[in-house]
Motif scaffolding. Structure first.
Motif, PDB file in Angstrom:
ATOM      1  N   THR A   1       0.743  -1.249  -0.058  1.00 20.94           N
ATOM      2  CA  THR A   1      -0.051  -0.184   0.076  1.00 20.94           C
ATOM      3  C   THR A   1       1.008   1.285  -0.158  1.00 20.94           C
ATOM      4  N   ARG A   2       2.236   1.281   0.110  1.00 16.18           N
ATOM      5  CA  ARG A   2       2.962   2.262  -0.058  1.00 16.18           C
ATOM      6  C   ARG A   2       3.358   2.787  -1.165  1.00 16.18           C
ATOM      7  N   ARG A   3       2.883   1.944  -2.254  1.00 17.98           N
ATOM      8  CA  ARG A   3       3.152   2.297  -3.838  1.00 17.98           C
ATOM      9  C   ARG A   3       1.822   2.273  -4.379  1.00 17.98           C
ATOM     10  N   PRO A   4       1.780   3.058  -5.470  1.00 16.83           N
ATOM     11  CA  PRO A   4       0.476   3.135  -6.286  1.00 16.83           C
ATOM     12  C   PRO A   4      -0.305   1.944  -6.252  1.00 16.83           C
ATOM     13  N   VAL A   5      -1.446   1.829  -6.217  1.00 20.16           N
ATOM     14  CA  VAL A   5      -2.521   0.821  -6.892  1.00 20.16           C
ATOM     15  C   VAL A   5      -3.632   1.441  -7.341  1.00 20.16           C
ATOM     16  N   SER A   6      -4.034   1.024  -8.278  1.00 18.03           N
ATOM     17  CA  SER A   6      -4.807   1.806  -9.190  1.00 18.03           C
ATOM     18  C   SER A   6      -6.050   0.720  -9.790  1.00 18.03           C
ATOM     19  N   THR A   7      -7.419   1.137  -9.689  1.00 22.66           N
ATOM     20  CA  THR A   7      -8.273   0.177 -10.207  1.00 22.66           C
ATOM     21  C   THR A   7      -9.131   0.930 -11.399  1.00 22.66           C
ATOM     22  N   SER A   8      -9.406   0.306 -12.398  1.00 26.17           N
ATOM     23  CA  SER A   8     -10.110   1.057 -13.464  1.00 26.17           C
ATOM     24  C   SER A   8     -11.009  -0.093 -14.037  1.00 26.17           C
ATOM     25  N   PHE A   9     -12.306   0.497 -14.463  1.00 24.65           N
ATOM     26  CA  PHE A   9     -13.399  -0.255 -15.134  1.00 24.65           C
ATOM     27  C   PHE A   9     -12.825  -0.703 -16.604  1.00 24.65           C
ATOM     28  N   LEU A  10     -13.050  -1.955 -16.730  1.00 24.85           N
ATOM     29  CA  LEU A  10     -12.609  -2.660 -18.206  1.00 24.85           C
ATOM     30  C   LEU A  10     -13.574  -2.516 -19.203  1.00 24.85           C
ATOM     31  N   ASP A  11     -13.695  -1.643 -19.960  1.00 22.07           N
ATOM     32  CA  ASP A  11     -14.690  -1.118 -20.617  1.00 22.07           C
ATOM     33  C   ASP A  11     -14.973  -2.164 -21.954  1.00 22.07           C
ATOM     34  N   GLU A  12     -13.881  -2.737 -22.210  1.00 25.16           N
ATOM     35  CA  GLU A  12     -13.899  -3.559 -23.367  1.00 25.16           C
ATOM     36  C   GLU A  12     -14.357  -4.979 -23.284  1.00 25.16           C
ATOM     37  N   SER A  13     -14.495  -5.426 -21.975  1.00 19.62           N
ATOM     38  CA  SER A  13     -15.072  -6.740 -21.549  1.00 19.62           C
ATOM     39  C   SER A  13     -16.668  -6.849 -21.813  1.00 19.62           C
ATOM     40  N   GLU A  14     -16.985  -8.057 -21.934  1.00 16.98           N
ATOM     41  CA  GLU A  14     -18.604  -8.476 -22.229  1.00 16.98           C
ATOM     42  C   GLU A  14     -19.086  -8.491 -20.900  1.00 16.98           C
ATOM     43  N   HIS A  15     -18.203  -8.671 -20.091  1.00 20.45           N
ATOM     44  CA  HIS A  15     -18.934  -8.702 -18.414  1.00 20.45           C
ATOM     45  C   HIS A  15     -18.495  -7.446 -17.642  1.00 20.45           C
TER      46      HIS A  15
ATOM     47  N   ALA B   1     -16.501  -5.755 -15.380  1.00 21.47           N
ATOM     48  CA  ALA B   1     -14.894  -6.065 -15.266  1.00 21.47           C
ATOM     49  C   ALA B   1     -14.185  -5.109 -14.819  1.00 21.47           C
ATOM     50  N   PHE B   2     -13.066  -5.355 -13.777  1.00 20.80           N
ATOM     51  CA  PHE B   2     -12.096  -4.247 -13.501  1.00 20.80           C
ATOM     52  C   PHE B   2     -10.653  -4.849 -13.431  1.00 20.80           C
ATOM     53  N   GLU B   3     -10.010  -3.882 -13.801  1.00 20.95           N
ATOM     54  CA  GLU B   3      -8.604  -4.045 -13.555  1.00 20.95           C
ATOM     55  C   GLU B   3      -7.774  -3.214 -12.648  1.00 20.95           C
ATOM     56  N   THR B   4      -6.740  -4.228 -11.747  1.00 18.37           N
ATOM     57  CA  THR B   4      -6.174  -3.629 -10.773  1.00 18.37           C
ATOM     58  C   THR B   4      -4.731  -3.719 -11.014  1.00 18.37           C
ATOM     59  N   LEU B   5      -3.929  -2.370 -10.974  1.00 14.92           N
ATOM     60  CA  LEU B   5      -2.619  -2.617 -10.977  1.00 14.92           C
ATOM     61  C   LEU B   5      -1.753  -2.239  -9.938  1.00 14.92           C
TER      62      LEU B   5
END
Length: 367
Positions: free
Chosen positions: A280-294, A296-300
């Motif tokens: 948690t001391r480094r960046p964590v980002s979650t974004s909506f995966l709009d190209e998915s048919e479900h 979906a979210f991607e977290t890096l």
């Protein structure tokens, strides 16, 4: 052609997606006759008149394309830029077979690079540039297959520099999207375990495409893990699933809590009470995966080992299947202290997008 809105205070306020090649590519040229582009996917050839723009355009372009990737442990640039001169028509042979190319010059610049820019834009696009509504034109497969080209132009270098810096990561997005497509082709052309993916589908009711040398090394009723164990580059995939009636609870903090709970149970280290958790001391980002048919979210982000000195990048996907009232977690991780992480993170992002489900399962049968 899809416009990307930009800061309206900038006179160059719209990023256009699309490029008309008027002189360099014959109309109707069949793709199968084009050579395949050469060069790594993380490298960009920058074509610019360095005698005029070393102090203006080049630093601005480098600032955008060579900025640090936020979700790896150490510094790695988004892309590595190499500068090429374009002084005569014969220099085109150096440019036209490269994987990623950025060509930058003011529209009316009287240099070979300026002439090249004008030759690549039709009258409509030129007028948009002069009106201040466009400045960036990406295109695929211009001179070669598997190629990405970006033309950057404007009425003068001051306007171009401002537009480039204000667009920032939005200039990267078309290239990153195409890079994931290219990684998908590259990964599975080298070898794919179709039977392993089919076995996962039979076991869990969902699957992802499997690279050629992952091994299924652990599973329970609702958790599976695959590993690609190498001494200097350990990589893994884990998946878990559970019932979920209300997808409205899915938020970045909910995803992180679920991930950490699963990993504390199943991804343990060799030392007593050691296990993987989110750094948690480094960046964590979650974004909506709009190209998915479900849904979906991607977290890096990066992971760390509790009670040990280990860490690395992760790419996580959360998929919600409404027909089954089920949520599926799929995560890719790596431990490779001496190896660059960029290309593996990009591979993980491509692989996780191959997710599919058994559509014959009902809500009851998926539990």
């Amino acid at each position: 052609m899809n416009p990307l809105p930009m800061n309206q205070s900038n006179s160059l306020s719209t990023l256009l997606f699309g490029l008309v090649i008027t002189l360099l590519v014959a109309a109707g040229c069949n793709m199968e006759y084009k050579p395949k582009a050469k060069g790594s996917l993380d490298s960009i050839l920058l074509v610019v008149d360095t005698t005029q723009h070393n102090a203006s355009l080049v630093p601005a372009i480098r600032e955008v394309f060579e900025q640090a990737i936020p979700h790896v442990p150490g510094y790695e640039p988004q892309y590595k830029m190499h500068i090429a001169s374009f002084e005569r028509e014969s220099d085109l042979s150096v440019i036209e077979n490269r994987t990623n190319v950025v060509i930058a010059a003011p529209l009316d610049e009287q240099t070979p690079t300026g002439s090249l820019v004008r030759s690549m834009l039709n009258e409509s696009f030129e007028q948009n540039v002069r009106n201040g509504t466009s400045f960036a034109f990406p295109a695929k497969d211009v001179w070669a297959r598997n190629q990405w080209v970006l033309v950057l132009t404007g009425v003068d270098t001051v306007a171009m520099k401002q537009a480039i810096l204000e667009a920032d990561t939005r200039l990267l997005e078309p290239l990153q999207t195409y890079e994931l497509e290219r990684w998908t082709r590259d990964i599975y052309e080298k070898g794919e375990q179709v039977e392993l993916a089919d076995s996962l589908m039979a076991h869990a009711g969902w699957s992802v495409r499997m690279q050629h040398d992952y091994v299924w090394n652990f599973d329970t009723t609702r958790f599976v893990q695959f590993r690609r164990p190498l001494i200097d580059n350990d990589r893994w995939i884990w998946g878990a699933w559970e019932e979920l009636q209300d997808p409205g609870v899915i938020t970045p903090s909910w995803i992180q809590a679920k991930r950490d709970s699963i990993m504390a149970t199943y991804l343990k280290g060799s030392r007593p009470k050691s296990y993987i958790t989110t750094e948690t001391r480094r960046p964590v980002s979650t974004s909506f995966l709009d190209e998915s048919e479900h849904l979906a979210f991607e977290t890096l982000g990066t992971w760390t080992m509790v009670n040990d000195f280990m860490g690395g990048p992760f790419v996580h996907f959360t998929y919600y299947i409404p027909e089954q009232e089920r949520v599926v977690f799929v995560e890719y991780g790596q431990f490779a202290p001496q190896i660059g992480k960029r290309r593996f993170v990009r591979q993980f992002r491509a692989m996780g997008r191959t997710f599919k489900v058994d559509t014959t399962l009902t809500t009851d049968s998926s539990k």
